[in-house]
Design a protein around this motif. Structure first.
Motif, PDB file in Angstrom:
ATOM      1  N   GLN A   1      53.220 -42.570  11.190  1.00  0.00           N
ATOM      2  CA  GLN A   1      51.834 -42.109  11.340  1.00  0.00           C
ATOM      3  C   GLN A   1      50.821 -43.213  11.588  1.00  0.00           C
ATOM      4  O   GLN A   1      49.626 -42.991  11.490  1.00  0.00           O
ATOM      5  CB  GLN A   1      51.441 -41.300  10.102  1.00  0.00           C
ATOM      6  CG  GLN A   1      52.041 -39.900  10.133  1.00  0.00           C
ATOM      7  CD  GLN A   1      51.466 -39.037   9.032  1.00  0.00           C
ATOM      8  OE1 GLN A   1      51.836 -39.175   7.879  1.00  0.00           O
ATOM      9  NE2 GLN A   1      50.538 -38.166   9.382  1.00  0.00           N
ATOM     10  N   ARG A   2      51.303 -44.384  11.950  1.00  0.00           N
ATOM     11  CA  ARG A   2      50.343 -45.452  12.226  1.00  0.00           C
ATOM     12  C   ARG A   2      49.479 -45.072  13.432  1.00  0.00           C
ATOM     13  O   ARG A   2      49.937 -44.410  14.367  1.00  0.00           O
ATOM     14  CB  ARG A   2      51.064 -46.768  12.497  1.00  0.00           C
ATOM     15  CG  ARG A   2      51.819 -46.795  13.791  1.00  0.00           C
ATOM     16  CD  ARG A   2      52.264 -48.178  14.125  1.00  0.00           C
ATOM     17  NE  ARG A   2      51.155 -49.047  14.473  1.00  0.00           N
ATOM     18  CZ  ARG A   2      51.312 -50.308  14.833  1.00  0.00           C
ATOM     19  NH1 ARG A   2      52.514 -50.842  14.847  1.00  0.00           N
ATOM     20  NH2 ARG A   2      50.276 -51.045  15.171  1.00  0.00           N
ATOM     21  N   GLY A   3      48.231 -45.457  13.363  1.00  0.00           N
ATOM     22  CA  GLY A   3      47.348 -45.236  14.499  1.00  0.00           C
ATOM     23  C   GLY A   3      46.740 -43.853  14.587  1.00  0.00           C
ATOM     24  O   GLY A   3      45.892 -43.606  15.436  1.00  0.00           O
ATOM     25  N   GLU A   4      47.164 -42.935  13.722  1.00  0.00           N
ATOM     26  CA  GLU A   4      46.559 -41.594  13.717  1.00  0.00           C
ATOM     27  C   GLU A   4      45.314 -41.605  12.831  1.00  0.00           C
ATOM     28  O   GLU A   4      45.206 -42.420  11.918  1.00  0.00           O
ATOM     29  CB  GLU A   4      47.542 -40.567  13.145  1.00  0.00           C
ATOM     30  CG  GLU A   4      48.755 -40.327  14.017  1.00  0.00           C
ATOM     31  CD  GLU A   4      49.740 -39.362  13.356  1.00  0.00           C
ATOM     32  OE1 GLU A   4      49.342 -38.640  12.411  1.00  0.00           O
ATOM     33  OE2 GLU A   4      50.903 -39.364  13.785  1.00  0.00           O
ATOM     34  N   VAL A   5      44.406 -40.674  13.095  1.00  0.00           N
ATOM     35  CA  VAL A   5      43.248 -40.542  12.207  1.00  0.00           C
ATOM     36  C   VAL A   5      43.635 -39.577  11.090  1.00  0.00           C
ATOM     37  O   VAL A   5      44.001 -38.427  11.341  1.00  0.00           O
ATOM     38  CB  VAL A   5      42.009 -40.035  12.976  1.00  0.00           C
ATOM     39  CG1 VAL A   5      40.815 -39.917  12.028  1.00  0.00           C
ATOM     40  CG2 VAL A   5      41.684 -40.977  14.136  1.00  0.00           C
ATOM     41  N   LEU A   6      43.581 -40.079   9.858  1.00  0.00           N
ATOM     42  CA  LEU A   6      44.104 -39.338   8.704  1.00  0.00           C
ATOM     43  C   LEU A   6      43.016 -39.143   7.649  1.00  0.00           C
ATOM     44  O   LEU A   6      41.964 -39.782   7.694  1.00  0.00           O
ATOM     45  CB  LEU A   6      45.260 -40.126   8.073  1.00  0.00           C
ATOM     46  CG  LEU A   6      46.418 -40.524   9.002  1.00  0.00           C
ATOM     47  CD1 LEU A   6      47.271 -41.599   8.339  1.00  0.00           C
ATOM     48  CD2 LEU A   6      47.259 -39.312   9.358  1.00  0.00           C
ATOM     49  N   ARG A   7      43.295 -38.295   6.694  1.00  0.00           N
ATOM     50  CA  ARG A   7      42.429 -38.120   5.518  1.00  0.00           C
ATOM     51  C   ARG A   7      43.287 -38.282   4.262  1.00  0.00           C
ATOM     52  O   ARG A   7      44.480 -37.982   4.283  1.00  0.00           O
ATOM     53  CB  ARG A   7      41.805 -36.709   5.493  1.00  0.00           C
ATOM     54  CG  ARG A   7      41.041 -36.321   6.737  1.00  0.00           C
ATOM     55  CD  ARG A   7      39.745 -37.064   6.907  1.00  0.00           C
ATOM     56  NE  ARG A   7      38.721 -36.681   5.945  1.00  0.00           N
ATOM     57  CZ  ARG A   7      37.433 -37.024   6.041  1.00  0.00           C
ATOM     58  NH1 ARG A   7      37.013 -37.764   7.067  1.00  0.00           N
ATOM     59  NH2 ARG A   7      36.561 -36.664   5.144  1.00  0.00           N
ATOM     60  N   ALA A   8      42.673 -38.759   3.197  1.00  0.00           N
ATOM     61  CA  ALA A   8      43.378 -38.921   1.924  1.00  0.00           C
ATOM     62  C   ALA A   8      42.770 -37.989   0.887  1.00  0.00           C
ATOM     63  O   ALA A   8      41.593 -37.636   0.991  1.00  0.00           O
ATOM     64  CB  ALA A   8      43.275 -40.363   1.450  1.00  0.00           C
ATOM     65  N   PRO A   9      43.546 -37.596  -0.114  1.00  0.00           N
ATOM     66  CA  PRO A   9      43.060 -36.650  -1.118  1.00  0.00           C
ATOM     67  C   PRO A   9      41.811 -37.123  -1.862  1.00  0.00           C
ATOM     68  O   PRO A   9      40.890 -36.340  -2.082  1.00  0.00           O
ATOM     69  CB  PRO A   9      44.230 -36.512  -2.094  1.00  0.00           C
ATOM     70  CG  PRO A   9      45.369 -37.286  -1.536  1.00  0.00           C
ATOM     71  CD  PRO A   9      44.933 -37.993  -0.308  1.00  0.00           C
ATOM     72  N   ASP A  10      41.752 -38.407  -2.236  1.00  0.00           N
ATOM     73  CA  ASP A  10      40.711 -38.840  -3.169  1.00  0.00           C
ATOM     74  C   ASP A  10      39.460 -39.428  -2.530  1.00  0.00           C
ATOM     75  O   ASP A  10      38.503 -39.739  -3.228  1.00  0.00           O
ATOM     76  CB  ASP A  10      41.288 -39.884  -4.143  1.00  0.00           C
ATOM     77  CG  ASP A  10      42.457 -39.312  -4.924  1.00  0.00           C
ATOM     78  OD1 ASP A  10      42.404 -38.110  -5.235  1.00  0.00           O
ATOM     79  OD2 ASP A  10      43.413 -40.061  -5.190  1.00  0.00           O
ATOM     80  N   VAL A  11      39.473 -39.608  -1.212  1.00  0.00           N
ATOM     81  CA  VAL A  11      38.308 -40.233  -0.581  1.00  0.00           C
ATOM     82  C   VAL A  11      37.893 -39.468   0.670  1.00  0.00           C
ATOM     83  O   VAL A  11      38.721 -39.073   1.467  1.00  0.00           O
ATOM     84  CB  VAL A  11      38.574 -41.720  -0.212  1.00  0.00           C
ATOM     85  CG1 VAL A  11      38.440 -42.606  -1.416  1.00  0.00           C
ATOM     86  CG2 VAL A  11      39.939 -41.909   0.420  1.00  0.00           C
ATOM     87  N   ASP A  12      36.582 -39.290   0.811  1.00  0.00           N
ATOM     88  CA  ASP A  12      36.054 -38.497   1.909  1.00  0.00           C
ATOM     89  C   ASP A  12      35.699 -39.415   3.081  1.00  0.00           C
ATOM     90  O   ASP A  12      34.538 -39.730   3.312  1.00  0.00           O
ATOM     91  CB  ASP A  12      34.817 -37.726   1.416  1.00  0.00           C
ATOM     92  CG  ASP A  12      34.278 -36.812   2.491  1.00  0.00           C
ATOM     93  OD1 ASP A  12      35.037 -36.442   3.403  1.00  0.00           O
ATOM     94  OD2 ASP A  12      33.076 -36.476   2.418  1.00  0.00           O
ATOM     95  N   VAL A  13      36.709 -39.854   3.803  1.00  0.00           N
ATOM     96  CA  VAL A  13      36.481 -40.817   4.873  1.00  0.00           C
ATOM     97  C   VAL A  13      37.662 -40.751   5.853  1.00  0.00           C
ATOM     98  O   VAL A  13      38.785 -40.414   5.455  1.00  0.00           O
ATOM     99  CB  VAL A  13      36.322 -42.243   4.270  1.00  0.00           C
ATOM    100  CG1 VAL A  13      37.579 -42.717   3.567  1.00  0.00           C
ATOM    101  CG2 VAL A  13      35.890 -43.247   5.318  1.00  0.00           C
ATOM    102  N   ASP A  14      37.403 -41.044   7.118  1.00  0.00           N
ATOM    103  CA  ASP A  14      38.497 -41.125   8.091  1.00  0.00           C
ATOM    104  C   ASP A  14      39.305 -42.389   7.834  1.00  0.00           C
ATOM    105  O   ASP A  14      38.742 -43.453   7.546  1.00  0.00           O
ATOM    106  CB  ASP A  14      37.945 -41.155   9.516  1.00  0.00           C
ATOM    107  CG  ASP A  14      37.451 -39.789   9.967  1.00  0.00           C
ATOM    108  OD1 ASP A  14      38.011 -38.768   9.501  1.00  0.00           O
ATOM    109  OD2 ASP A  14      36.509 -39.730  10.782  1.00  0.00           O
ATOM    110  N   ILE A  15      40.608 -42.263   7.993  1.00  0.00           N
ATOM    111  CA  ILE A  15      41.517 -43.375   7.691  1.00  0.00           C
ATOM    112  C   ILE A  15      42.459 -43.612   8.859  1.00  0.00           C
ATOM    113  O   ILE A  15      42.980 -42.661   9.445  1.00  0.00           O
ATOM    114  CB  ILE A  15      42.347 -43.036   6.434  1.00  0.00           C
ATOM    115  CG1 ILE A  15      41.439 -42.955   5.197  1.00  0.00           C
ATOM    116  CG2 ILE A  15      43.455 -44.067   6.207  1.00  0.00           C
ATOM    117  CD1 ILE A  15      42.134 -42.469   3.957  1.00  0.00           C
ATOM    118  N   VAL A  16      42.647 -44.880   9.193  1.00  0.00           N
ATOM    119  CA  VAL A  16      43.679 -45.252  10.163  1.00  0.00           C
ATOM    120  C   VAL A  16      44.584 -46.269   9.474  1.00  0.00           C
ATOM    121  O   VAL A  16      44.105 -47.280   8.945  1.00  0.00           O
ATOM    122  CB  VAL A  16      43.059 -45.870  11.445  1.00  0.00           C
ATOM    123  CG1 VAL A  16      44.163 -46.336  12.395  1.00  0.00           C
ATOM    124  CG2 VAL A  16      42.149 -44.858  12.152  1.00  0.00           C
TER     125      VAL A  16
END
Ligand code: URA
Ligand code: SF4
Length: 217
Positions: free
Chosen positions: A163-178
């Motif tokens: 999943q590298r390089g995808e735009v992801l979300r995490a359970p505990d933080v409200d922010v886009d993640i790569v």
């Protein structure tokens, strides 16, 4: 018998304030896990408190431990190259690590300190500092460099290779993640793949920068 308290996490040392300077000062005396014992100093994050992009590495290396600043050694130089290639200004981003103390071993009879990957327990113990940095900065995008950082926010089952390089979300933080490869992995890899690995890292950084408006890079 006197009651004893066991300190097991950075949470026990976290101030109420979400001012970065207050947090950094408090982190200097963190004893949330054993790693403070052998390292020179806490290496807290660095960068503007209004940064729109926050980059997270694993832990400080030998050079960072001596300097007291993140990404100032060989991995940092490679990261700089990737940032330049992605047209991201290092001065505009906040750089930090999941674990704030250098973990290392020494080869027999040698003074050289060799990086050791932090355990899941150490990551979980130290993670409150990262959450506090996220609350202080409220970035628009977080880039996780390498599996340790990725698993810290995305869970232990996260697979960077998938999943590298995808735009992801995490359970505990409200922010886009790569999530992407760590520059140290490029340094350890074979020299003939360095250029393409660096280009892949830069491409993932560009994906992250694409989530920002032009002036924030
Ligand atoms: N590697 C990291 O993950 N962080 C640093 O600060 C330096 C090397
Ligand atoms: Fe505290 Fe993190 Fe250092 Fe452990 S590694 S002592 S939790 S700052």
């Amino acid at each position: 018998m006197a009651a004893t308290t066991t300190r097991t996490s950075a949470a026990d040392f976290l101030p109420a304030s979400r001012d970065l300077e207050v947090l950094a000062e408090a982190a200097r005396s963190c004893r949330g896990c054993e790693l403070y014992r052998d390292a020179e100093q806490t290496v807290f994050g660095a960068g503007p408190d209004r940064a729109r992009m926050l980059l997270v590495g694993e832990q400080p290396g030998d050079r960072e431990d001596r300097a007291g600043a993140p990404f100032v050694g060989p991995a940092g130089r490679l990261l700089d190259e990737a940032l330049v290639a992605a047209q991201i200004d290092r001065e505009h981003v906040y750089l930090t690590n999941v674990v704030k103390h250098f973990k290392f071993t020494r080869a027999e009879g040698s003074a050289r300190r060799i990086h050791k990957t932090p355990s899941r327990t150490e990551v979980v113990s130290c993670r409150p500092w990262l959450f506090a940095e996220l609350q202080a900065i409220e970035p628009d995008v977080v880039v996780l460099l390498g599996a340790t950082a990725a698993k810290a926010l995305l869970g232990n089952d996260f697979r960077l290779t998938q999943q590298r390089g995808e735009v992801l979300r995490a359970p505990d933080v409200d922010v886009d993640i790569v999530a992407t490869i760590h520059p140290s992995a490029i340094l350890r890899g074979s020299p003939d793949q360095r250029e393409s690995a660096l280009a892949d890292l830069a491409a993932d950084l560009r994906t992250a920068a694409g989530l920002l408006s032009d002036g924030d890079r």
